[in-house]
Design a protein around this motif. Structure first.
Motif, PDB file in Angstrom:
ATOM      1  N   UNK A  84       0.941  -1.024   0.345  1.00  0.00           N
ATOM      2  CA  UNK A  84       0.416  -0.294  -0.006  1.00  0.00           C
ATOM      3  C   UNK A  84       0.316   1.333  -0.128  1.00  0.00           C
ATOM      4  N   UNK A  85       0.145   2.238  -0.422  1.00  0.00           N
ATOM      5  CA  UNK A  85       0.958   3.701  -0.188  1.00  0.00           C
ATOM      6  C   UNK A  85       1.893   3.863  -1.277  1.00  0.00           C
ATOM      7  N   UNK A  86       1.776   4.147  -2.440  1.00  0.00           N
ATOM      8  CA  UNK A  86       2.753   3.976  -3.475  1.00  0.00           C
ATOM      9  C   UNK A  86       2.887   5.626  -4.037  1.00  0.00           C
ATOM     10  N   UNK A  87       1.860   6.461  -3.808  1.00  0.00           N
ATOM     11  CA  UNK A  87       1.612   7.549  -4.307  1.00  0.00           C
ATOM     12  C   UNK A  87       0.966   7.151  -5.764  1.00  0.00           C
ATOM     13  N   UNK A  88       1.002   7.884  -7.524  1.00  0.00           N
ATOM     14  CA  UNK A  88       1.887   8.329  -7.389  1.00  0.00           C
ATOM     15  C   UNK A  88       1.636   9.487  -8.738  1.00  0.00           C
ATOM     16  N   UNK A  89       1.322  10.574  -8.562  1.00  0.00           N
ATOM     17  CA  UNK A  89       1.383  10.994  -9.713  1.00  0.00           C
ATOM     18  C   UNK A  89       2.432  12.312  -9.810  1.00  0.00           C
ATOM     19  N   UNK A  90       2.225  12.131 -11.442  1.00  0.00           N
ATOM     20  CA  UNK A  90       2.989  13.126 -12.317  1.00  0.00           C
ATOM     21  C   UNK A  90       2.885  14.379 -12.594  1.00  0.00           C
ATOM     22  N   UNK A  91       3.791  15.420 -12.483  1.00  0.00           N
ATOM     23  CA  UNK A  91       3.190  16.990 -13.136  1.00  0.00           C
ATOM     24  C   UNK A  91       4.554  17.118 -12.959  1.00  0.00           C
ATOM     25  N   UNK A  92       4.769  18.528 -14.549  1.00  0.00           N
ATOM     26  CA  UNK A  92       5.364  18.705 -14.468  1.00  0.00           C
ATOM     27  C   UNK A  92       4.780  20.202 -14.931  1.00  0.00           C
ATOM     28  N   UNK A  93       6.143  20.852 -13.982  1.00  0.00           N
ATOM     29  CA  UNK A  93       5.851  22.214 -13.982  1.00  0.00           C
ATOM     30  C   UNK A  93       6.497  23.346 -15.180  1.00  0.00           C
ATOM     31  N   UNK A  94       6.511  22.864 -16.221  1.00  0.00           N
ATOM     32  CA  UNK A  94       6.738  23.774 -17.674  1.00  0.00           C
ATOM     33  C   UNK A  94       8.495  25.035 -16.836  1.00  0.00           C
ATOM     34  N   UNK A  95       9.105  24.654 -16.407  1.00  0.00           N
ATOM     35  CA  UNK A  95       9.966  25.054 -16.175  1.00  0.00           C
ATOM     36  C   UNK A  95      11.696  24.278 -16.118  1.00  0.00           C
ATOM     37  N   UNK A 143      16.462  14.588  -3.057  1.00  0.00           N
ATOM     38  CA  UNK A 143      15.264  14.576  -4.193  1.00  0.00           C
ATOM     39  C   UNK A 143      13.899  14.972  -3.781  1.00  0.00           C
ATOM     40  N   UNK A 144      14.187  15.240  -2.078  1.00  0.00           N
ATOM     41  CA  UNK A 144      12.595  15.317  -1.015  1.00  0.00           C
ATOM     42  C   UNK A 144      12.450  16.811  -1.115  1.00  0.00           C
ATOM     43  N   UNK A 145      11.271  17.534  -1.519  1.00  0.00           N
ATOM     44  CA  UNK A 145      10.720  18.905  -1.694  1.00  0.00           C
ATOM     45  C   UNK A 145       9.920  19.197  -0.824  1.00  0.00           C
ATOM     46  N   UNK A 146       9.259  17.810   0.263  1.00  0.00           N
ATOM     47  CA  UNK A 146       8.331  18.501   1.289  1.00  0.00           C
ATOM     48  C   UNK A 146       8.916  17.487   2.002  1.00  0.00           C
ATOM     49  N   UNK A 147       7.724  16.828   3.146  1.00  0.00           N
ATOM     50  CA  UNK A 147       7.845  15.726   3.601  1.00  0.00           C
ATOM     51  C   UNK A 147       6.706  15.865   4.635  1.00  0.00           C
ATOM     52  N   UNK A 148       6.492  14.311   6.026  1.00  0.00           N
ATOM     53  CA  UNK A 148       4.657  13.988   5.940  1.00  0.00           C
ATOM     54  C   UNK A 148       3.847  13.734   5.742  1.00  0.00           C
ATOM     55  N   UNK A 149       4.088  13.442   4.393  1.00  0.00           N
ATOM     56  CA  UNK A 149       2.837  12.937   3.746  1.00  0.00           C
ATOM     57  C   UNK A 149       2.620  11.575   3.563  1.00  0.00           C
ATOM     58  N   UNK A 150       1.304  11.317   4.308  1.00  0.00           N
ATOM     59  CA  UNK A 150       0.743   9.565   3.991  1.00  0.00           C
ATOM     60  C   UNK A 150       0.492   8.954   2.896  1.00  0.00           C
ATOM     61  N   UNK A 151      -0.374   9.598   1.860  1.00  0.00           N
ATOM     62  CA  UNK A 151      -0.562   8.883   0.595  1.00  0.00           C
ATOM     63  C   UNK A 151      -0.756   9.747  -0.251  1.00  0.00           C
ATOM     64  N   UNK A 152       0.260  10.758  -1.001  1.00  0.00           N
ATOM     65  CA  UNK A 152      -0.372  11.915  -2.510  1.00  0.00           C
ATOM     66  C   UNK A 152      -0.846  10.944  -3.233  1.00  0.00           C
ATOM     67  N   UNK A 153      -2.067  10.692  -3.948  1.00  0.00           N
ATOM     68  CA  UNK A 153      -2.205  10.341  -4.998  1.00  0.00           C
ATOM     69  C   UNK A 153      -3.025  11.199  -5.868  1.00  0.00           C
ATOM     70  N   UNK A 154      -2.438  13.123  -5.975  1.00  0.00           N
ATOM     71  CA  UNK A 154      -3.202  13.999  -6.836  1.00  0.00           C
ATOM     72  C   UNK A 154      -2.247  14.981  -6.812  1.00  0.00           C
ATOM     73  N   UNK A 155      -1.172  15.169  -7.867  1.00  0.00           N
ATOM     74  CA  UNK A 155      -0.499  15.534  -8.115  1.00  0.00           C
ATOM     75  C   UNK A 155      -0.536  16.886  -9.220  1.00  0.00           C
ATOM     76  N   UNK A 156      -1.063  18.616  -8.851  1.00  0.00           N
ATOM     77  CA  UNK A 156      -0.913  19.311 -10.112  1.00  0.00           C
ATOM     78  C   UNK A 156      -0.476  20.303  -9.964  1.00  0.00           C
ATOM     79  N   UNK A 157       0.067  20.887 -11.057  1.00  0.00           N
ATOM     80  CA  UNK A 157       0.174  22.512 -11.031  1.00  0.00           C
ATOM     81  C   UNK A 157      -0.286  23.256 -11.082  1.00  0.00           C
ATOM     82  N   UNK A 158      -0.644  24.172 -10.861  1.00  0.00           N
ATOM     83  CA  UNK A 158      -2.160  25.725 -10.938  1.00  0.00           C
ATOM     84  C   UNK A 158      -1.824  26.021 -12.224  1.00  0.00           C
ATOM     85  N   UNK A 159      -2.996  26.469 -13.282  1.00  0.00           N
ATOM     86  CA  UNK A 159      -2.721  26.784 -14.262  1.00  0.00           C
ATOM     87  C   UNK A 159      -2.285  28.324 -14.592  1.00  0.00           C
TER      88      UNK A 159
END
Length: 470
Positions: free
Chosen positions: A248-259, A310-326
């Motif tokens: 269980x608890x693998x994540x994992x959504x991918x999101x590019x930030x355009x940068x 590679x860590x950007x933030x921590x203290x997460x349980x199971x993130x299954x949504x990642x998106x960049x505000x347009x």
């Protein structure tokens, strides 16, 4: 509607580049405007991208288009079809009638019933039609739209398929070893922002540890190119540590930030006291890497001894949504809480999001996990759901088909079978709306290039899309 003598051009829908090559009788230069554009905007929602949703009638075989023109111009009130006399000129009406008459399938056995008023869903801002894209799947996890109209679909069981003109391909070859166990398997798909130039396709998956006699794995990210029905030029960009035998608890959504950066979340693998608050492992974290796997020099823990860089933030349980505000470029994330306490988070570099020391949820057996919902030094969620909706998949609304929802967040609910529309005012949630209630367990929500909402469902496995009726 089956007894109606003619067209039911009632609803608006835009051409779906991801499923079929609509407007195939028109040159490409005309597909964005003129008669093809009128059909897309005013007809395809009921009558299909391929003009296939018509009851077989005499007008199809009659000479000329007079009957079709009358129906378009004056409508069929007793059948619920409005008049378009004020919408189209006589020349536009005639051109649309010719387009429909010439475009319906020559093989009449391919015809299907048009959408009726009984098939319309109402939301606060739109009337909607749910259009089935493909069925016969198991757990469709990721969706990515290729140039030219095809749709890549990942199945959690560990297969990747290409949907082309309504036909699902055989499994695409060239995937890495996958630990398809429990919640794990083949997960998200994303195209590089410059896919047209470089051809890179990115996949997240449960990477099987082939060096171990014990069956164990960790979240991985790979990129590859597609040649025919095979992946080539495979490059493994990330494999989490340590691998475990948990399912269980693998994540994992991918999101590019355009940068040049790729963001993704990795769950804590069901070991919340071991991983999410420690920086020496990848689990329970949001990660940021360059598109080729390199580590950005300004990642927050690059200079922290013993930390995974590679860590950007921590203290997460199971993130299954990642998106960049347009508009703002902010990184937003949804994650599963335990029993209650699902979260929407604004992800900031180096911040601790609290799991398991802080939570609005409790243990599944009803016991208290932590007495704290807030604590100094811990980033609070922007919003939390109690009871849990099991948020899975998220996207921001873009394009011109849902302008009233522009920049709203859409979040799937695995538990309650709907899509949550989340309205933001800056960094605050100001309104929620449940869309398509009862649609099924929502595994993913994505926007298509033509601005429609595509939804991956499980039980049964299928992909549908929301089409607005204006």
């Amino acid at each position: 509607m089956k007894n109606s003598p003619i067209l039911f051009i009632i609803f608006a829908a835009i051409f779906s580049v991801s499923v079929v090559q609509s407007c195939r009788h028109m040159p490409k230069s005309a597909q964005g405007s003129g008669v093809a554009g009128h059909y897309r905007m005013y007809c395809a929602g009921c009558h299909g991208d391929n003009l296939e949703k018509f009851a077989e009638k005499q007008w199809m075989e009659a000479s000329g288009t007079a009957a079709v023109e009358r129906s378009i111009k004056y409508g069929i009130p007793n059948a619920g079809m409005p008049a378009f006399e004020k919408t189209f000129s006589d020349d536009e009406t005639r051109a649309l009638a010719v387009y429909v008459k010439n475009g319906i399938p020559a093989d009449r056995t391919q015809l299907k019933p048009a959408v009726t008023a009984e098939g319309i869903l109402q939301s606060e801002e739109y009337n909607l039609v749910i259009d089935t894209v493909v069925t016969g799947l198991e757990v469709p996890w990721g969706m990515a739209f290729l140039p030219g109209g095809d749709l890549l679909i990942s199945e959690r069981s560990g297969t990747l398929h290409r949907l082309s003109q309504g036909v699902l391909s055989a499994p695409i070859e060239g995937l890495p070893p996958i630990m398809a166990t429990g919640q794990g398997g083949l997960m998200d798909i994303a195209l590089h922002p410059d896919y047209d130039e470089n051809g890179w396709i990115y996949l997240s998956y449960s990477a099987l540890d082939t060096t171990s006699e014990e069956r164990r794995g960790a979240t991985g990210v790979m990129r590859a190119r597609l040649s025919g029905n095979k992946l080539i030029d495979q490059e493994i960009l990330f494999v989490g540590t340590p691998p475990t035998n948990r399912g269980q608890h693998w994540g994992c959504k991918l999101a590019f930030d355009g940068k040049g950066h790729l963001y993704f979340g990795v769950g804590e693998r069901g070991q919340h006291f071991d991983f999410p608050q420690k920086l020496d492992n990848t689990n329970g974290k949001i990660h940021r890497i360059y598109d080729d796997g390199r580590i950005p020099a300004d990642n927050p823990f690059v200079n922290t001894q013993g930390a995974i860089t590679s860590i950007y933030s921590y203290g997460h349980r199971n993130p299954q949504g990642t998106a960049i505000h347009p508009v703002t470029g902010e990184i937003w994330e949804t994650e599963h809480g335990p029993k209650g306490g699902d979260e929407i988070n604004l992800i900031l570099p180096g911040r601790n999001y609290g799991w398991p020391e802080v939570s609005y949820g409790i243990n599944y057996d009803g016991t208290i996990l932590t007495p704290d919902t807030i604590r100094k030094g811990i980033e609070p969620p922007v919003m939390q759901w109690t009871p849990s909706i099991a948020p899975c998949g998220m996207t921001f609304v873009t394009g011109d088909r849902f302008k009233k929802w522009e920049n709203n967040m859409l979040v799937g609910s695995l538990r309650f079978d709907y899509v949550e529309r989340v309205v933001l005012d800056g960094q605050k949630v100001v309104h929620l709306e449940k869309i398509a209630q009862g649609i099924g367990r929502v595994r993913n929500v994505v926007m298509s290039p033509d601005g429609l909402v595509y939804i991956g469902l499980e039980e049964p496995g299928m992909i549908v899309r929301l089409v607005p009726i204006e």
